[in-house]
Design a protein around this motif. Structure first.
Motif, mmCIF file in Angstrom:
data_model
loop_
_atom_site.group_PDB
_atom_site.id
_atom_site.type_symbol
_atom_site.label_atom_id
_atom_site.label_comp_id
_atom_site.label_asym_id
_atom_site.label_seq_id
_atom_site.Cartn_x
_atom_site.Cartn_y
_atom_site.Cartn_z
ATOM 1 N N ASP A 32 5.803 -8.785 12.470
ATOM 2 C CA ASP A 32 4.964 -7.683 12.917
ATOM 3 C C ASP A 32 5.499 -7.207 14.259
ATOM 4 O O ASP A 32 5.334 -7.890 15.282
ATOM 5 C CB ASP A 32 3.508 -8.138 13.035
ATOM 6 N N ASP A 52 -5.715 0.503 5.886
ATOM 7 C CA ASP A 52 -4.396 0.355 5.266
ATOM 8 C C ASP A 52 -4.518 0.419 3.743
ATOM 9 O O ASP A 52 -5.584 0.160 3.172
ATOM 10 C CB ASP A 52 -3.759 -0.979 5.661
ATOM 11 N N ARG A 247 -2.016 2.815 7.215
ATOM 12 C CA ARG A 247 -0.622 2.541 6.868
ATOM 13 C C ARG A 247 -0.481 2.349 5.363
ATOM 14 O O ARG A 247 -1.336 1.726 4.722
ATOM 15 C CB ARG A 247 -0.126 1.281 7.592
ATOM 16 N N ILE A 249 1.444 0.355 2.744
ATOM 17 C CA ILE A 249 2.224 -0.870 2.645
ATOM 18 C C ILE A 249 2.665 -1.034 1.191
ATOM 19 O O ILE A 249 1.831 -1.237 0.303
ATOM 20 C CB ILE A 249 1.406 -2.105 3.078
ATOM 21 N N ASP A 290 5.017 2.485 5.556
ATOM 22 C CA ASP A 290 4.898 1.959 6.915
ATOM 23 C C ASP A 290 5.102 0.449 6.976
ATOM 24 O O ASP A 290 5.088 -0.132 8.064
ATOM 25 C CB ASP A 290 3.513 2.294 7.474
ATOM 26 N N GLY A 291 5.265 -0.184 5.833
ATOM 27 C CA GLY A 291 5.473 -1.622 5.790
ATOM 28 C C GLY A 291 5.741 -2.062 4.367
ATOM 29 O O GLY A 291 5.629 -1.278 3.412
ATOM 30 N N MET A 311 13.870 -3.457 8.837
ATOM 31 C CA MET A 311 13.568 -4.272 10.015
ATOM 32 C C MET A 311 14.751 -4.461 10.961
ATOM 33 O O MET A 311 14.562 -4.944 12.079
ATOM 34 C CB MET A 311 13.071 -5.649 9.564
ATOM 35 N N LEU A 340 6.455 -5.460 8.958
ATOM 36 C CA LEU A 340 5.790 -4.334 9.621
ATOM 37 C C LEU A 340 6.649 -3.897 10.806
ATOM 38 O O LEU A 340 6.569 -4.484 11.876
ATOM 39 C CB LEU A 340 4.394 -4.754 10.084
#
Length: 341
Positions: A32, A52, A247, A249, A290-291, A311, A340
């Motif tokens: 994160d 989320d 977000r 995900i 977003d993730g 990442m 994230l």
């Protein structure tokens, strides 16, 4: 980029041969921002925020591995992409014994004719008869476990359930969207109570997901196409979540790849139906997510390239070294990571 950048050493004992039981007791490595911490999947409601949205792939795995004969020759087939009502593209074992027009007998009254050999060695298989091909596969096929599991043990009855997610609805995948294997009805109830929503899309995962990258440079690798669909209502919901400060995900790289295929440069996701062969490597600018929640991937694989794009390569190399050192289980039946950026 040089494919060697995405290599790492993985001890064989880190490859999971069975899933965690219960499913949401699998370990979860959370990255994160700049922090890294160890959790379990059932902790997910506290790792996300109210508002989320988790996006799942609702594809259903078919018994896509077939064993048959062409005369005296034994032929193995792994279906990987539907090309028509009765036609599937298949990777063939012992392909040197097969020619265009040859019939293959898969037993249990299931036969197909091979044709249209492609440069990658695959054939088109046209299944005989009038029964739906799905019924033929239920009779003659078996669950297509990934090669790194199938090489260590045979497929058995447990895999028919273990290798299917709780969201599986749309028949057509030949590999499971394995990040979603960790979810249970109880976990979904806890996520809802925490204000975390979910949506589904469909991407029929192909066997090409397991193919090694043989090129020395990522620019020279050709992805296999997979069919996917995002409807208008789902696209609108994803856009509304982000507009409201939530977000999106993606649960699994398959969901992520389809969302990114449907997203424009303005960050809006639009309805999508068709093939995608999107290949995401470092330098890619993410538009629609977003993730990502995903399992741990093979060295030198397109999926490790994807998470490194999200990442950063050094961050993912360090995270995988941590996972290996701390006993995380890898690949389809293994543990998960929440990424994230």
């Amino acid at each position: 980029m040089n494919v060697d950048h995405f290599d790492f050493d993985l001890p064989q004992e880190r490859i999971a041969l069975r899933p965690a039981a219960p499913r949401d007791s699998a370990r979860l490595l959370v990255l994160d921002g700049g922090s890294t911490h160890d959790r379990i999947v059932s902790d997910l409601p506290s790792e996300l925020r109210a508002g989320d949205l988790l996006v799942f792939n609702d594809t259903r795995v078919i018994p896509a591995q077939l064993e048959g004969t062409r005369g005296a020759a034994r032929i193995g087939a792994t279906l990987h992409k539907r090309e028509g009502p009765r036609r599937w593209r298949a990777f063939i074992r012992n392909a040197k014994r097969l020619r265009d027009g040859d019939p293959i007998d898969f037993g249990n009254g299931v036969t197909a004719t091979a044709s249209d050999r492609a440069q990658d060695g695959s054939f088109a298989l046209d299944f005989a008869g009038e029964e739906p091909v799905e019924l033929l596969l239920e009779r003659a096929g078996r669950m297509p476990l990934p090669p790194y599991i199938a090489a260590k043990r045979p497929t058995d009855e447990r895999d028919a359930d273990d290798y299917q997610t709780m969201f599986a609805r749309e028949t057509g995948a030949v590999a499971a969207p394995t990040a979603a294997l960790h979810f249970t009805p109880g976990l979904m109830t806890a996520l809802k109570a925490a204000g975390i929503g979910h949506a589904t899309l469909t991407l029929h995962v192909g066997a090409g997901t397991f193919l090694p990258v043989k090129a020395s440079d990522t620019d020279d690798h050709q992805m296999h196409a997979e069919w996917g669909r995002i409807d208008q209502a789902t696209a609108d919901r994803l856009n509304a979540v982000r507009a409201g400060g939530g977000r999106v995900i993606a649960v699994g790289t398959t969901s992520l790849r389809l969302i990114e295929s449907a997203a424009g440069t303005d960050g809006l996701v639009r309805p999508f139906e068709g093939d995608t062969s999107i290949f995401i490597t470092p330098g890619y600018r993410f538009r629609g997510i977003d993730g990502l929640l995903t399992n741990f991937h093979l060295p030198r694989s397109t999926l490790f390239m994807l998470v490194s794009a999200l990442m950063g390569l050094e961050r993912m190399q360090a995270a995988y070294a941590h996972a290996i050192e701390n006993g995380y289980r890898f690949y389809s039946y293994g543990d998960a990571s929440l990424l994230l950026p």
